[in-house]
Design a protein around this motif. Sequence first.
Motif, PDB file in Angstrom:
ATOM      1  N   GLY A 234       0.740   6.549   1.944  1.00  0.00           N
ATOM      2  CA  GLY A 234       1.707   6.380   0.881  1.00  0.00           C
ATOM      3  C   GLY A 234       1.148   5.689  -0.353  1.00  0.00           C
ATOM      4  O   GLY A 234      -0.059   5.576  -0.565  1.00  0.00           O
ATOM      5  N   SER A 235       2.058   5.189  -1.168  1.00  0.00           N
ATOM      6  CA  SER A 235       1.707   4.512  -2.413  1.00  0.00           C
ATOM      7  C   SER A 235       1.158   3.117  -2.121  1.00  0.00           C
ATOM      8  O   SER A 235       1.211   2.635  -0.983  1.00  0.00           O
ATOM      9  CB  SER A 235       2.947   4.394  -3.297  1.00  0.00           C
ATOM     10  N   GLU A 236       0.649   2.466  -3.157  1.00  0.00           N
ATOM     11  CA  GLU A 236       0.123   1.104  -2.983  1.00  0.00           C
ATOM     12  C   GLU A 236       1.180   0.155  -2.412  1.00  0.00           C
ATOM     13  O   GLU A 236       0.901  -0.561  -1.443  1.00  0.00           O
ATOM     14  CB  GLU A 236      -0.421   0.580  -4.310  1.00  0.00           C
ATOM     15  N   PRO A 237       2.408   0.102  -2.952  1.00  0.00           N
ATOM     16  CA  PRO A 237       3.416  -0.774  -2.340  1.00  0.00           C
ATOM     17  C   PRO A 237       3.716  -0.412  -0.892  1.00  0.00           C
ATOM     18  O   PRO A 237       3.962  -1.291  -0.059  1.00  0.00           O
ATOM     19  CB  PRO A 237       4.642  -0.585  -3.238  1.00  0.00           C
ATOM     20  N   GLU A 238       3.691   0.872  -0.565  1.00  0.00           N
ATOM     21  CA  GLU A 238       3.946   1.301   0.814  1.00  0.00           C
ATOM     22  C   GLU A 238       2.804   0.875   1.731  1.00  0.00           C
ATOM     23  O   GLU A 238       3.038   0.439   2.868  1.00  0.00           O
ATOM     24  CB  GLU A 238       4.144   2.812   0.865  1.00  0.00           C
ATOM     25  N   ARG A 239       1.577   0.991   1.251  1.00  0.00           N
ATOM     26  CA  ARG A 239       0.441   0.549   2.067  1.00  0.00           C
ATOM     27  C   ARG A 239       0.479  -0.966   2.243  1.00  0.00           C
ATOM     28  O   ARG A 239       0.160  -1.494   3.318  1.00  0.00           O
ATOM     29  CB  ARG A 239      -0.884   0.987   1.429  1.00  0.00           C
ATOM     30  N   TRP A 240       0.827  -1.672   1.159  1.00  0.00           N
ATOM     31  CA  TRP A 240       0.924  -3.130   1.246  1.00  0.00           C
ATOM     32  C   TRP A 240       1.945  -3.526   2.315  1.00  0.00           C
ATOM     33  O   TRP A 240       1.669  -4.342   3.195  1.00  0.00           O
ATOM     34  CB  TRP A 240       1.315  -3.716  -0.112  1.00  0.00           C
ATOM     35  N   ALA A 241       3.134  -2.927   2.245  1.00  0.00           N
ATOM     36  CA  ALA A 241       4.170  -3.230   3.234  1.00  0.00           C
ATOM     37  C   ALA A 241       3.736  -2.806   4.629  1.00  0.00           C
ATOM     38  O   ALA A 241       4.130  -3.428   5.625  1.00  0.00           O
ATOM     39  CB  ALA A 241       5.473  -2.529   2.845  1.00  0.00           C
TER      40      ALA A 241
END
Length: 273
Positions: A11-18
């Motif tokens: 996924g996106s950067e925020p999704e990977r972070w989460a």
Amino acid sequence: MTGSDRPWEAGSEPERWAGYFDPATGLLRNLSAPPVSTPAQLEQFENSHVEYRLIGLRAEPVAGSYDLEHVQAIHRELFRDVYPWAGELRTVGISKGVRDLPDGAQAKAGFLPVEHIPFVVNGMADQLRQENYLRGLSNEEFADRLAGHFNDLNEAHPFRDGNGRTQRALWDQLAAEAGHTIHWQAIPNDVNIRISHEARVNNNLDPLRSTLRAIVTDDGLMARTVKSYEASRLAGIDTPTRPGAGSAGTSANPAPSAGYRSPGFDAGRGYGR
């Protein structure tokens, strides 16, 4: 693991972070069984396993040429009992502290973008090879030359967590092979954070050099004493379990703090970790 088991890669950067976090606890996904439910429990679990692996690593270092593969192998060995992504490069941008901008404002002091990590770390390894891995130098010369390489690896910060301990293990190995010992325990954590930040953000390596000069010694009696002590500990230590498992009075899972999962910010415990 399937893609759904590795959400920090998708996924996106925020999704990977989460994806690095367990949504039930707000803690970094980990391998504890039974599961940990508080930051303090995770820290105990992590520390006990990493210390056990570190003792073994000092007795039998991971062979390598101080390149990215070598750094990853050390992280994998230290954290293989703790995190499912042990030894893997982070998939998100992270930062620590702030930097001053020309207009007087401040911004997060980011570490290298993920895509730049291999180039910088492998370039560091090439330079070390050209410098004969800092062998044949006095304590002061070794410390001065090490400072630049220390800063390069710190700037790369290849992993989501555990960078400090991985870096110290790498430099301990380099020092031992060059006939030196680095006494990291002599540096208070706040000093370590300050001098590392000053070198990385402000390009001022003088405090880092002077500190390394103060803690690098010959690999003599002190080092042999430390190795003897660690060998005796290793002989008597059992494979660790999660400290406090099954203890009474454990509170319900707390809600994660507001800043704990903020994309792009390393909420870890500092350069020393």
